[in-house]
Design a protein around this motif. Sequence first.
Motif, PDB file in Angstrom:
ATOM      1  N   PRO A   1      -5.018   1.163   3.209  1.00  0.00           N
ATOM      2  CA  PRO A   1      -3.901   1.333   2.269  1.00  0.00           C
ATOM      3  C   PRO A   1      -2.581   0.758   2.788  1.00  0.00           C
ATOM      4  N   CYS A   2      -2.451   0.667   4.106  1.00  0.00           N
ATOM      5  CA  CYS A   2      -1.210   0.100   4.653  1.00  0.00           C
ATOM      6  C   CYS A   2      -1.050  -1.363   4.281  1.00  0.00           C
ATOM      7  N   ARG A   3      -2.167  -2.067   4.111  1.00  0.00           N
ATOM      8  CA  ARG A   3      -2.060  -3.463   3.679  1.00  0.00           C
ATOM      9  C   ARG A   3      -1.495  -3.540   2.257  1.00  0.00           C
ATOM     10  N   ILE A   4      -1.859  -2.579   1.420  1.00  0.00           N
ATOM     11  CA  ILE A   4      -1.329  -2.549   0.065  1.00  0.00           C
ATOM     12  C   ILE A   4       0.173  -2.210   0.091  1.00  0.00           C
ATOM     13  N   ILE A   5       0.532  -1.169   0.831  1.00  0.00           N
ATOM     14  CA  ILE A   5       1.933  -0.731   0.853  1.00  0.00           C
ATOM     15  C   ILE A   5       2.818  -1.806   1.492  1.00  0.00           C
ATOM     16  N   LEU A   6       2.300  -2.527   2.486  1.00  0.00           N
ATOM     17  CA  LEU A   6       3.091  -3.624   3.069  1.00  0.00           C
ATOM     18  C   LEU A   6       3.412  -4.673   2.011  1.00  0.00           C
ATOM     19  N   ALA A   7       2.482  -4.879   1.093  1.00  0.00           N
ATOM     20  CA  ALA A   7       2.727  -5.853   0.031  1.00  0.00           C
ATOM     21  C   ALA A   7       3.663  -5.320  -1.034  1.00  0.00           C
ATOM     22  N   VAL A   8       3.688  -4.004  -1.214  1.00  0.00           N
ATOM     23  CA  VAL A   8       4.537  -3.403  -2.242  1.00  0.00           C
ATOM     24  C   VAL A   8       5.961  -3.209  -1.729  1.00  0.00           C
ATOM     25  N   ASN A   9       6.086  -2.500  -0.611  1.00  0.00           N
ATOM     26  CA  ASN A   9       7.407  -2.237  -0.026  1.00  0.00           C
ATOM     27  C   ASN A   9       7.198  -1.817   1.433  1.00  0.00           C
ATOM     28  N   PRO A  10       7.405  -2.729   2.386  1.00  0.00           N
ATOM     29  CA  PRO A  10       7.152  -2.409   3.792  1.00  0.00           C
ATOM     30  C   PRO A  10       7.923  -1.190   4.290  1.00  0.00           C
ATOM     31  N   ALA A  11       9.055  -0.896   3.656  1.00  0.00           N
ATOM     32  CA  ALA A  11       9.852   0.239   4.117  1.00  0.00           C
ATOM     33  C   ALA A  11       9.154   1.568   3.858  1.00  0.00           C
TER      34      ALA A  11
ATOM     35  N   GLY B   1      -2.810   7.620   1.838  1.00  0.00           N
ATOM     36  CA  GLY B   1      -2.539   6.342   1.211  1.00  0.00           C
ATOM     37  C   GLY B   1      -1.469   5.550   1.919  1.00  0.00           C
ATOM     38  N   CYS B   2      -1.245   5.832   3.215  1.00  0.00           N
ATOM     39  CA  CYS B   2      -0.224   5.165   4.029  1.00  0.00           C
ATOM     40  C   CYS B   2       1.179   5.431   3.489  1.00  0.00           C
TER      41      CYS B   2
ATOM     42  N   PRO C   1       5.379  11.811   2.257  1.00  0.00           N
ATOM     43  CA  PRO C   1       5.710  12.516   1.009  1.00  0.00           C
ATOM     44  C   PRO C   1       6.900  11.898   0.304  1.00  0.00           C
ATOM     45  N   THR C   2       7.895  11.453   1.074  1.00  0.00           N
ATOM     46  CA  THR C   2       9.063  10.825   0.452  1.00  0.00           C
ATOM     47  C   THR C   2       8.687   9.511  -0.188  1.00  0.00           C
ATOM     48  N   GLY C   3       7.892   8.714   0.519  1.00  0.00           N
ATOM     49  CA  GLY C   3       7.465   7.430  -0.031  1.00  0.00           C
ATOM     50  C   GLY C   3       6.658   7.588  -1.292  1.00  0.00           C
ATOM     51  N   ARG C   4       5.786   8.591  -1.317  1.00  0.00           N
ATOM     52  CA  ARG C   4       5.000   8.829  -2.523  1.00  0.00           C
ATOM     53  C   ARG C   4       5.909   9.254  -3.676  1.00  0.00           C
TER      54      ARG C   4
ATOM     55  N   ALA D   1      -2.614   5.502 -11.803  1.00  0.00           N
ATOM     56  CA  ALA D   1      -3.830   4.769 -11.447  1.00  0.00           C
ATOM     57  C   ALA D   1      -3.682   4.088 -10.089  1.00  0.00           C
ATOM     58  N   ILE D   2      -2.498   3.517  -9.836  1.00  0.00           N
ATOM     59  CA  ILE D   2      -2.282   2.836  -8.554  1.00  0.00           C
ATOM     60  C   ILE D   2      -2.284   3.840  -7.405  1.00  0.00           C
ATOM     61  N   LEU D   3      -1.557   4.932  -7.574  1.00  0.00           N
ATOM     62  CA  LEU D   3      -1.526   5.941  -6.508  1.00  0.00           C
ATOM     63  C   LEU D   3      -2.898   6.604  -6.349  1.00  0.00           C
ATOM     64  N   GLY D   4      -3.601   6.786  -7.445  1.00  0.00           N
ATOM     65  CA  GLY D   4      -4.960   7.313  -7.361  1.00  0.00           C
ATOM     66  C   GLY D   4      -5.877   6.348  -6.615  1.00  0.00           C
TER      67      GLY D   4
END
Length: 917
Positions: free
Chosen positions: A437-447, A455-456, A459-462, A482-485
Amino acid sequence: MRKSFLLATAGLAAIASPAIAQDTDTPTDVAENASTSDNVIVVVAQGREQRLQDVPIAVSAVNAESLQNSGANDIRQLNQLAPSLLVSSTGNEANGSARIRGIGTVGDNPGLESSVAVFIDGVYRSRSGAGLNELGPVERVEVLRGPQGTLFGRNASAGLINIVTQGPTFDMEGYAAATYGNFDTIRLEGGLNFPVSNTVAARIDGVYLERDGFYTDRVNGGTVNDQDRYLLRGQLLWEATPDLSFRLIGDYSNKDEECCAAVFVTPEIAPGATLNAALDPFAGPAGSGSLVSTQNPIIPVLLALGQDPRAFTDDPYDRNIYPTAGRSYAGETEDWGISLQADWDFGGAQLTSITAYREYDNNQASDTDYTGVDILFRAPGDDAGARRFETFSQELRLQGEAFDGVLDWLVGAYYANEDLTVTDNLQFGSQYGAFAPCRIILAVNPALVSPGGQGCLSPTGRAILEGTAPGTMPAFGAATPAILGGLDILSQVNSVGSNGTRYMQNSENFAFFTHNIIHITDNLDLTIGARYTNETKTLDIDFNNTNGFCPTQRALQTPLLATPLAGLAGGLISLTCQGNSSTELNALNITDERNEEEFTGTIVLSYRPVDDLLLYASYSRGYKAGGFNLDRSALTGAFYSPADITGQTNLSVIVGPAVLNDPANLQFDEETVDAFEIGAKYTGRDFTISAAAFRQEFSNFQLNTFNGTVFLVQNINSCGTDLGGADRDTGGLTGACAPDDVEPGVISQGVEVEATLNPTDYLAFNAGFTYVDTSYENDLIGRDNGTPLDPALRLLPGDQLSNAPDLVVTGAMSWTPPIGNSGLSGLFYLNTRMTSGYNTGSDLLFGKEQESFIVVNGRIGIRGPDNRWSLEVWAQNLFDEDYTQVAFNTPFIAPQQTYSAFLAEPRTYGVTVRTRF
């Protein structure tokens, strides 16, 4: 400076150098026709005993003495002796790959046959890796360069390695040798030859070798890349009549070893990678040589999940590895077979029959991601990436003379039936669900990356993505749940994958061939050879997958594939279902068949203007069978372009949906080559030289490359029309070519020179020089129907092939002076190989470059009267040269920025005692 260095090295090697051997046991009839030359080398490269200098093809020959002096125990060590040959191995020694003139087949995928065929005692070995076993006593090795098919049973598109072991004689004799070296090397070898009767002789040979590994496992303890192997070979020779003889050979070899570890690529391995700033894996604010950089954000993820940081900071040539705790590289290889050769001279013709059955069985566990994070692995056992070859073959050759010696003819037939079973237990590790999941989040927002979080995400990021944090909106609109699921599903993909999936391939082929030499005049010969080959391959796959998360993920994300979030949804599906590990495949019945037939051949015109000089020109057409990509990932279309997810570029691009049940996606086409060559061979009393210039044009070149997640098998051709750079972009649908405009995709052309010099009775020099430009054409496409090139190969057009150095210089010197009148003699031997720089990765990505290097081997010793005993001190890689065999994309890690490498062996040295009786 580089050119000066290469020229200087070439000059030194030409002055002091042997690798091509004199055969002192030459047949009487050949030796009597050797003119005034004492430099006689006898080969059977044309199916007949001939002086090497009388053979109008490019061939290197190495005899037993040179092999022993060089320390060559398997075909990989022939690199020092044959400049146009390069043998390497990767993640499994069964994956050994041989290249001639820069052309070879990457051996990681057993569905691909070798462009360079290996024969041992006339029997074809199914893959080049079989030659990485102990060879035992060898009479000679012949390396034939260029297409082969009109003389040997199995055809080959790039060349052939023919190994002839020591056979039985009617003398009572034996030998023994013992070696001890660094890394606690112990090697024992011995054999006995004895007559059983006046017509029957027997021989038995054995080799045992153990050695500690070159890599130190800093996590689990112990070493990796050790050796623990043995070979037994027994032979019977029955001379039933003066005209009829039989040679029965049975052999068994076993390897029980831990192989093959890899280290991260750093500037110490690939300093040239920093020349391309856009793809520089070492740039970043942490300083020169740091892999922890803003250009490579996956590294902090690995560190957060437990990767030992020393893996990135150690000198890789210290050979420390930091794998996942509890993971193993244990593997076992069994190779055995039996063959019967019958030779019958019934007057006007001679018949040779070779009947053989062989089994080759290998399994290899691995920490397949080569990191300290448990992402991907194979557990030890019979299903660990196992491959099993069961091969029956029958070869018949009939040859003779006609028209009072004007025609020297040969006709032959060959049949082989081979069953290949590949079984795998490749599984996602216990931390894959935390890492992917970190590969996905790096593509969405590395911060927002939070390794270890669900899901990498913290709680704040989610909350930010859900839109429940103050001042935020749902990041993906109505598709946010759907994406978070999907991220939550992906985080559960742990310890699932393949549990004994089996690929069963049968290959049945038969061929008829002929090779004829017409003596037009006493000095002018015309050689004509032809071959017809018919090949049928069938494939059955029995999937046994345990990844039940894939169907759930596919159902959740499929509605988004028609929206602007297609790239993100496709990435979630792809990472969840990676490698077609889904339980959806278990119910499928995958079967397929392909049939091929091909006419190939050769024509050679040779002329001898004077007795000591041979000139020749030739044309050959070669062929290697097509087949099936035995990587299940090839069953499906890609979910996302290579730029997505890994490079944080736009996530709206999607190549296409999955096609789960199409075995046609596994097929690749036959490889063909048109080869042209001119050459000259001169033989003097104390000096010989051979030179050849060649051009080889390969169509449907079979390329196997690892893109960081799967093995891609792609045919390579070129288009006669300018594609406008469409073969260099990241689009998988651009760059097509009209079928009638398809041209060869790979060209290999260059010159080769080999020379021997014997200035005195005890001094011998050999030198070899190869300059070859083995390159991809521009405007590359895939199959010969004009389909586009896979975007993962976009760096290939116009560049040099991997593991194809443009310049190689080899040399050796052997000095065996007598010591007084005692009958003792000395031994001083050196050989060297200088190799110019080349890329070791088949996709030619930056960071896989190997700079030029020189390897020197040496041996000194003292020998008793008639060589009855000897004491020798030796060193391989005398100056401890550091270099890489193959660099590759670290599995599942950002492929354009993080690479791993299989290193070549460091310096080894030891002492050997031999005796003969």
